[in-house]
Scaffold this motif. Structure first.
Motif, PDB file in Angstrom:
ATOM      1  N   SER A 466      11.693  85.478  64.134  1.00 26.84           N
ATOM      2  CA  SER A 466      10.628  84.954  64.985  1.00 26.84           C
ATOM      3  C   SER A 466      11.211  83.812  65.813  1.00 26.84           C
ATOM      4  N   GLY A 467      10.600  83.562  66.965  1.00 27.97           N
ATOM      5  CA  GLY A 467      11.101  82.535  67.867  1.00 27.97           C
ATOM      6  C   GLY A 467      10.919  82.967  69.307  1.00 27.97           C
ATOM      7  N   ARG A 468      11.916  82.727  70.122  1.00 28.33           N
ATOM      8  CA  ARG A 468      11.801  83.085  71.538  1.00 28.33           C
ATOM      9  C   ARG A 468      13.175  83.341  72.140  1.00 28.33           C
ATOM     10  N   ILE A 469      13.185  84.207  73.137  1.00 27.51           N
ATOM     11  CA  ILE A 469      14.390  84.513  73.905  1.00 27.51           C
ATOM     12  C   ILE A 469      14.019  84.452  75.381  1.00 27.51           C
ATOM     13  N   GLY A 470      14.854  83.810  76.164  1.00 25.00           N
ATOM     14  CA  GLY A 470      14.619  83.742  77.603  1.00 25.00           C
ATOM     15  C   GLY A 470      15.883  84.015  78.378  1.00 25.00           C
ATOM     16  N   ILE A 471      15.760  84.751  79.490  1.00 27.85           N
ATOM     17  CA  ILE A 471      16.910  85.048  80.348  1.00 27.85           C
ATOM     18  C   ILE A 471      16.467  84.935  81.792  1.00 27.85           C
ATOM     19  N   VAL A 472      17.304  84.282  82.606  1.00 20.54           N
ATOM     20  CA  VAL A 472      16.973  84.053  84.013  1.00 20.54           C
ATOM     21  C   VAL A 472      18.196  84.367  84.865  1.00 20.54           C
ATOM     22  N   ALA A 473      17.990  85.192  85.912  1.00 22.65           N
ATOM     23  CA  ALA A 473      19.005  85.418  86.942  1.00 22.65           C
ATOM     24  C   ALA A 473      18.395  84.980  88.273  1.00 22.65           C
TER      25      ALA A 473
END
Length: 618
Positions: A466-473
């Motif tokens: 559990s938690g979070r994942i973030g990706i930005v281009a």
């Protein structure tokens, strides 16, 4: 009382004491030591914790204080579980000592001569040893006060089921040739020849005792040359070691450091031994095409092992830390499951319950036999305390950018699998770098992952996390035809020149993780020509995608198709599925009609890339 009577009593007392002392000394000079056979058996039984028997015990020297006692047919049984093999059977043992030492309360043998002895050392798979009692101190030194040791016609057999090693050695010692061990055996099924040499106990250099030991075989060879502070004083010694093996696990079968299987290895080290401490001042080696150098201190404190050291590798291939069979199993698993982004690295700490440590490491260059590596370098510090391993700070280099942060593997609660906590940040990478180079899409890429889950491997832990994942281009470009297709603008996608480019404003994906399932919020691809939004899930450890995509152009299109698409497959092998009704002839004619009448539906607005990026990268 008159003074002369007092002096007379003192003289009489002194005469009596001297007479008693002379009688004691004379008794020691002629004492028939064979009378103490029962006492000797009781003392040895107490020492070994088993009923030791002596067939015959007699004094063999004439009258004097330099006494020699001969013991015949000595039997030292092993524990009940090792029957019927005894720990030792000795045909004859002569023990020489100075009987006057009894007057000081300390009797220590100075000379021992053994012949026709058979010693059997046994260790089981669960670690039981027939030469140790349960409460025996295994850390005691073998330091000896002997002046002379003679051994003839004797053998030592060693059978270790725990490490799968077996040796049969001839044991000899005399004043001319010194101490010698010679024989053969197997280590994990690999045949080896063994030999060890040391000078006679009387032949020491300033109290120091040099020694040399060698294991020779096609699969495993080791050579150790060093010096002990005194004969058999393994708590105080210095040695230089070289080793070569087809597999690091073969070396581990000798040194028992908990090492892993590997490609062929060569190692050399300068080692010092102090009471309760090993100091590896220099370690150099190669495993496959990976090199390693460093130093390590191993302390024994309150029953625990504490490691402190630093290691550097100029070049490292992770595949070198697996045997050929292990690589075949991994390849078969990859073929069955398909490629995965999250590694399947094992992190279970159940077997390191009594080990703590702090080790700094640095890898200058990472390579791969599979082709170009997606990682370039690695650095960090490992801290292990009560089955809690922290890797912080951690830096992983990429072809562009790097990953920083920390990883914690916590099994301090004694659970069968640990809790894995990851806090990682991807900084200043790029779409081509993450894609393996090349490609028609550009842009800077940043990311953040904050996860916690239980598992024996990283992949298993992420699959339950559990938690979070973030990706930005962002701030990139892409072919205009792709940008148009993202907005379901079939006309511009078909008519665009292959050299035309569009601006990639941003790609922002955030996953709210719960039990290994990540819900996409947000999921936005924003270009100068279109915007694509998605909703759905990414499920680990399979890394499977189930995202519904809807897009719109930012201006009226020539041929805009209605409907949506589905992003399926896996992260490594995504599959965009367009419903058949979207591709139908009827929908195409509807799109043409809307283009003619001008009723094409609302156009897309630009996303707030800065706010969305800050949200997922926090």
């Amino acid at each position: 009382m008159p003074a002369f009577l007092s002096r007379r009593r003192v003289r009489a007392t002194m005469i009596i004491l001297v007479a008693l002392l002379l009688c004691t000394v004379l008794a020691l000079a002629v004492f028939p030591w064979g009378m103490l056979k029962d006492t000797a058996e009781k003392r040895l039984t107490q020492r070994f914790g088993r009923p030791v028997t002596i067939g015959k015990m007699e004094r063999v020297d004439p009258v004097g204080f330099a006494t020699t006692v001969r013991l015949r047919d000595i039997r030292i049984p092993g524990p009940a579980w090792s029957a019927p093999r005894d720990l030792a059977r000795i045909g004859q043992m002569d023990v020489g000592f100075n009987s006057l030492a009894l007057l000081t309360g300390r009797l220590s043998p100075r000379e021992i001569s053994i012949s026709n002895a058979q010693i059997n050392l046994i260790r089981t798979k669960d670690g039981r040893e027939n030469w140790h009692q349960e409460n025996d101190d295994k850390g005691k030194s073998g330091n000896s006060s002997l002046d002379r040791l003679t051994v003839a016609n004797s053998r030592l057999r060693y059978d270790d089921a725990k490490q799968d090693r077996r040796f049969d050695l001839a044991l000899g010692s005399d004043a001319t040739s010194g101490l010698r061990l010679q024989g053969s055996g197997t280590v994990r099924g690999a045949p080896v020849q063994l030999s060890a040499r040391a000078p006679a106990l009387s032949d020491t250099d300033g109290g120091r005792w040099p020694f040399e030991a060698r294991i020779a075989g096609d699969a495993l060879s080791m050579h150790a040359r060093g010096t002990m502070a005194a004969p058999f004083d393994t708590n105080r010694m210095t040695l230089d070691v070289t080793a070569r093996a087809n597999d690091l696990k073969l070396i581990d079968a000798i040194i028992e450091a908990g090492l892993f299987q590997s490609q062929p290895v060569t190692l050399s080290a300068h080692v010092r031994r102090e009471p309760q401490r090993w100091l590896i001042d220099r370690l150099d080696g190669r495993i496959g095409r990976s090199d390693l150098s460093g130093k390590l201190t191993v302390d024994k404190v309150d029953g625990r092992t504490k490691l402190t050291g630093t290691f550097v590798s100029r070049q490292l291939d992770f595949d070198d830390f697996a045997s050929d069979e292990g690589l075949r199993r991994a390849a078969a698993k990859k073929r069955a499951l398909g490629p995965r982004v999250v590694p399947d690295t094992r992190v279970n700490l159940a077997k390191v319950g009594k080990t703590d440590g702090n080790i700094a490491f640095r890898v200058d260059r990472i390579v791969s036999r599979q082709g170009r590596s997606s990682l370039t370098k690695l650095a960090g510090t490992l801290t292990l305390d009560q089955r809690k391993l922290t890797v912080a700070p951690l830096t992983i280099g990429l072809p562009r950018g790097q990953i920083t942060g920390s990883a914690v593997i916590d099994q301090a609660d004694g659970a069968p699998v640990p809790v894995v906590r990851l806090d990682l940040r991807l900084v200043n990478s790029s779409v081509p770098a993450l894609g393996g180079g090349g490609g028609s899409v550009t842009g800077r890429v940043d990311g953040r992952a904050v996860l916690a889950g239980r598992g024996s491997t990283i992949r298993e832990a992420v699959g339950k996390s559990s938690g979070r994942i973030g990706i930005v281009a962002r701030n990139g470009e892409l072919p205009a035809e792709i940008a148009a297709a993202l907005g379901f603008d079939a006309g511009r996608a078909l008519l665009a020149d292959e050299k035309d480019r569009a601006v990639l404003r941003c790609v922002v994906v955030g996953l709210a993780m719960r039990g290994g399932r990540g819900t996409a919020s947000p999921f936005v691809i924003d270009t100068s020509q279109s915007r694509l939004d998605g909703e759905g899930t990414v499920t680990f450890p399979g890394e499977t995608l189930a995202i519904r995509l809807t897009g719109a152009p930012k201006q009226n299109s020539v041929l805009r198709l209605p409907g949506s698409a589905t992003l399926a497959g896996t992260i490594s092998e995504p599959d965009v599925q367009v419903p058949k009704e979207v591709k139908s002839v009827g929908n195409v004619f509807k799109a043409l009609g809307r283009a003619i009448t001008g009723r094409q539906g609302p156009t897309a607005t630009s996303a707030d890339c800065a706010a969305l990026s800050a949200q997922v990268l926090r």
